[in-house]
Enzyme design. Structure first.
Site, PDB file in Angstrom:
ATOM      1  N   HIS A 134     -10.082   3.686  -0.927  1.00  0.00           N
ATOM      2  CA  HIS A 134     -10.526   2.942   0.488  1.00  0.00           C
ATOM      3  C   HIS A 134     -11.091   1.953   0.503  1.00  0.00           C
ATOM      4  O   HIS A 134     -12.411   1.841   0.955  1.00  0.00           O
ATOM      5  CB  HIS A 134     -10.912   4.309   1.199  1.00  0.00           C
ATOM      6  CG  HIS A 134     -10.326   4.456   2.831  1.00  0.00           C
ATOM      7  ND1 HIS A 134     -10.936   4.822   3.856  1.00  0.00           N
ATOM      8  CD2 HIS A 134      -8.714   4.580   3.028  1.00  0.00           C
ATOM      9  CE1 HIS A 134     -10.102   5.202   4.863  1.00  0.00           C
ATOM     10  NE2 HIS A 134      -8.974   5.000   4.185  1.00  0.00           N
ATOM     11  N   HIS A 187       0.816  -1.305  -0.029  1.00  0.00           N
ATOM     12  CA  HIS A 187      -0.228  -0.079   0.083  1.00  0.00           C
ATOM     13  C   HIS A 187       0.970   1.161   0.114  1.00  0.00           C
ATOM     14  O   HIS A 187       0.666   2.260  -0.641  1.00  0.00           O
ATOM     15  CB  HIS A 187      -0.865  -0.066   1.153  1.00  0.00           C
ATOM     16  CG  HIS A 187      -1.839   1.041   1.464  1.00  0.00           C
ATOM     17  ND1 HIS A 187      -2.904   1.320   0.318  1.00  0.00           N
ATOM     18  CD2 HIS A 187      -1.826   2.054   2.169  1.00  0.00           C
ATOM     19  CE1 HIS A 187      -3.558   2.366   0.687  1.00  0.00           C
ATOM     20  NE2 HIS A 187      -2.896   3.089   1.603  1.00  0.00           N
TER      21      HIS A 187
END
Length: 745
Positions: free
Chosen positions: A92, A34
């Site tokens: 998200h 990430h």
């Protein structure tokens, strides 16, 4: 997820010792997929990120682009009077599966703070949302929660959500995607970056108190979603407070007004540890941080928790020592917490807690030292599909009622899309348009992707997504300026998944290069897998463009922008609508099938009723086509323009008719009626014009132009291809397309 053994061995070799528990946790998060893009960074060099307009490219919290003015193609790069826009996009995804409301809401908060950290004021949001099949109750539950979270947060902070996309596809059944983009505005003299400036300056934390929410969020976002993720991973989801975010927005403005910020970083993934180490690493500096100085809302937090908590509404500022008291005064004025947590040094990145050093590592190694993955890739294969066994009339009804092509009004009516009085073209058209009166231009914004296209053919589908967004801008009269991407994929360790992901990167990069649109920033989200399997490769693109602005229609011209009237804000001429005006001939531009080329129904909404096959061909000269369409959209004789894509020509025409204006259309070409009505070859648009010759001249030598028919004073769409006819009233069309309203309310 513990620190992988190979990474631990590498770190031990660098430090000459075992990492402390706090260091190991920092490396685990900052070296996660990430944060470090370990599998994707080797591919991202394919993107061209430079142009004369680009001020800050990839690598910062958001990109910054100079706005061309009507009097000059480009601003003077040395002028403090220049107007800049910021662009950022974030995912998200995992948090929105575990907790759809808070996951989506905090996604909005994070991308807005990325905008603040560049010195900009946020002016527009877009949301691109992807869920499993609409017929699944759980998909509708996630959809409802995500939209509510975005609406509540965006509305509360006063930033309009003006565009985006919604797609339903079985591939997102166990792993939805929530991709949010933000545009901001700033004068050149307020630009701030995330690069630390000078040793001796202080690091100041402003905003909410730190708690334990969101712990390990970065590493959580780099894992496949397990079957029990909704309960087991809830502590990794942040909880937002939009009212504090609004105070932070205004406090940030006050700090910038007084020139108190030397550099800034939003506290997002990996919390304080991520923000502070990345900030000093970009300046090739270090820091000494006292973790006990951090203002906290929970007692008993240890060093690792303080470092990695992803509590929301927090910013890290570099501040001159003599300015710290004034920063504290401004924070107190806005009822925000403020802590001087340390200072910038020329040494290592160090953190102390309880009088002991818990972190002592080179900042650049922590922030940028993650090794890249060298993964095998296989080209994905697609099965051949038979055509659905249905009449054109039956398919037309079904495609109109498909949640993917149906009206999205249920979504955007929950958003305040006019707060700030800049929204000249609202959601529901091809692109939103914001009034940048400071620069005398309109800023058009388009965002989205189409998983049917990239499932059918990842490379060609990604090319089509880039062209689709550019065509949306051109339909408003805008010329593309820059783009940011959010590249979503499954587990890259699977060769076929990584092959599909590589293909969407190349497709976006090649088409954006052909269009001369720099990709100035973005986000990568991998490991979007669940027990249901990997998601389709999904390259969300958010693109902006500018168009000249005619101020003659403004009701009251003030330095503050448009004033309100009983009908709403009065803006300058925002360009043609997608709705028919009843004043001209209907033309379709760019449709190569009408010239006899093979249509191909791959990736179309029509074929998705049964399956998918090869993707249709792309136009030969996309850049010239987009420029010609923008020219036509700005022509005084043009009364309506609508990009022709999702659902094909049939749905495009259906969307253009109104209760007051209908259309009679006759399509003549060698393909079948099914192909003519429903193929989704990118780069097409339907134009209503009072001067067809002007349109033909604009596209001469670039793309075909075919006459479709004319408008009528009825409320009906009447369309025919050979012996096949479609006939439906505007009222019935609206009823068929209101499936989200019927099912969600």
């Amino acid at each position: 997820m513990p620190l992988p053994e190979a990474d631990r061995e590498r770190i031990v070799a660098e430090l000459g010792r075992e990492p402390t528990p706090a260091e190991a946790a920092l490396f685990e998060n900052l070296w996660s997929e990430h944060c470090a893009y370990r599998s994707s960074r080797p591919l991202l060099s394919a993107f061209d990120s430079e142009s004369e307009d680009v001020v800050v490219g990839p690598g910062d919290d958001a990109a910054v682009v100079a706005v061309p003015t009507p009097d000059n193609d480009r601003n003077d790069a040395d002028s403090d009077d220049d107007v800049y826009v910021t662009l950022g996009i974030e995912s998200h995804n995992h948090p929105s599966y575990v907790d759809p409301y808070d996951g989506a809401a905090t996604g909005v908060g994070g991308i807005v703070r990325d905008t603040l950290s560049m010195g900009a004021y946020p002016i527009a949001l877009t949301d691109s949302l992807y869920f499993g099949g609409f017929d699944r109750e759980h998909s509708r539950y996630l959809f409802d929660g995500v939209v509510e979270g975005i609406a509540d947060y965006g509305n509360a902070i006063g930033v309009p959500t003006v565009g985006g996309s919604v797609a339903f596809h079985s591939g997102y059944e166990g792993n939805p995607l929530v991709n949010v983009a933000c545009a901001g505005l700033l004068p050149a003299n307020r630009l701030v970056t995330a690069e630390a400036q000078r040793a001796g300056n202080k690091l100041v934390l402003v905003g909410n108190a730190t708690g334990r929410d969101g712990l390990g969020g970065a590493s959580f976002a780099s894992e496949d979603l397990a079957e029990d993720a909704e309960t087991e991973d809830r502590p990794a989801v942040q909880v937002g407070d939009p009212y504090t975010e609004k105070l932070l927005i205004e406090a940030n403005e006050a700090l910038l007004d007084e020139d108190l910020v030397q550099s800034a970083r939003d506290l997002g993934a990996a919390g304080l540890g991520g923000a502070s180490s990345e900030l000093v690493a970009k300046g090739d500096l270090g820091a000494e941080i006292d973790l006990e100085a951090v203002h906290r809302r929970e007692p008993g937090m240890n060093a690792t928790e303080i470092l990695l908590a992803e509590s929301q509404e927090r910013m890290c500022y570099e501040v001159r020592p003599e300015d710290t008291d004034r920063v504290r005064e401004i924070a107190e004025r806005f009822d925000l917490g403020c802590s001087v947590i340390g200072e910038i040094t020329e040494g290592n990145y160090t953190c102390s807690f309880g009088g002991e050093a818990v972190v002592d590592v080179p900042a650049t190694y922590l922030a940028d030292g993650a090794p890249m993955n060298d993964l095998p890739a296989e080209s994905p294969t697609q099965p051949e599909r038979d055509l659905p066994d249905a009449t054109v009339e039956q398919s037309f009804e079904r495609v109109l009622s498909d949640p993917n092509t149906a009206s999205k009004e249920w979504v955007y009516r929950q958003y305040d899309h006019e707060v700030g009085l800049r929204t000249a073209v609202r959601p529901g058209d091809d692109a939103a348009v914001m009034d940048l009166h400071e620069a005398g231009v309109g800023l058009a914004i388009s965002a989205g992707a189409e998983p049917r296209w990239t499932s059918a053919a990842p490379y060609e589908g990604a090319c089509a997504i880039a062209l689709e967004n550019a065509t949306n801008l051109a339909a408003t009269g805008a010329k593309p300026l820059a783009a940011v991407d959010c590249l979503n994929g499954g587990n890259p360790e699977k060769p076929d998944v990584y092959g599909g992901f590589s293909a969407i990167v190349d497709g976006l990069a090649d088409m954006c290069s052909d269009l001369s649109v720099p990709v100035v920033g973005g986000n990568v989200s991998l490991y979007n897998d669940s027990v249901a399997g990997p998601i389709p490769p999904t390259p969300t693109l958010a693109m902006v463009g500018t168009r000249a602005w005619d101020d003659s229609r403004r009701n009251v011209d003030t330095d503050e922008g448009p004033m309100n009237t009983d009908e709403g804000p009065m803006h300058a001429d925002a360009g043609p609508s997608t709705a028919l005006a009843g004043e001209g001939t209907l033309l379709v531009v760019g449709d190569r099938v009408l010239d006899g080329e093979p249509a191909g129904l791959g990736g179309s909404a029509y074929l998705a009723l049964e399956g998918s096959d090869r993707f249709p061909s792309l136009p030969a000269n996309p850049a010239a086509l987009v420029e010609a369409l923008a020219t036509v959209a700005n022509h005084e004789a043009t009364t309506a323009v609508h990009d022709a894509s999702h659902g094909g020509l049939a749905v495009t025409l259906a969307e253009m008719v109104t209760p007051a204006v209908g259309a009679t259309v006759e399509i003549e070409g060698p393909a079948s009626s099914t192909e003519h009505f429903f193929h989704e070859q990118p780069g097409r648009a339907v134009v209503e014009t009072k001067e067809p010759t002007a349109v033909r001249e604009a596209f001469a030598g670039i793309a075909p132009v075919h006459e479709l028919g004319s408008t009528t004073d009825t409320d009906r769409l009447e369309a025919s291809v050979g012996d096949t006819e479609l006939s439906m009233s505007a009222e019935t069309i609206a009823e068929r397309r209101a499936v989200l309203d019927r099912e969600m309310d």
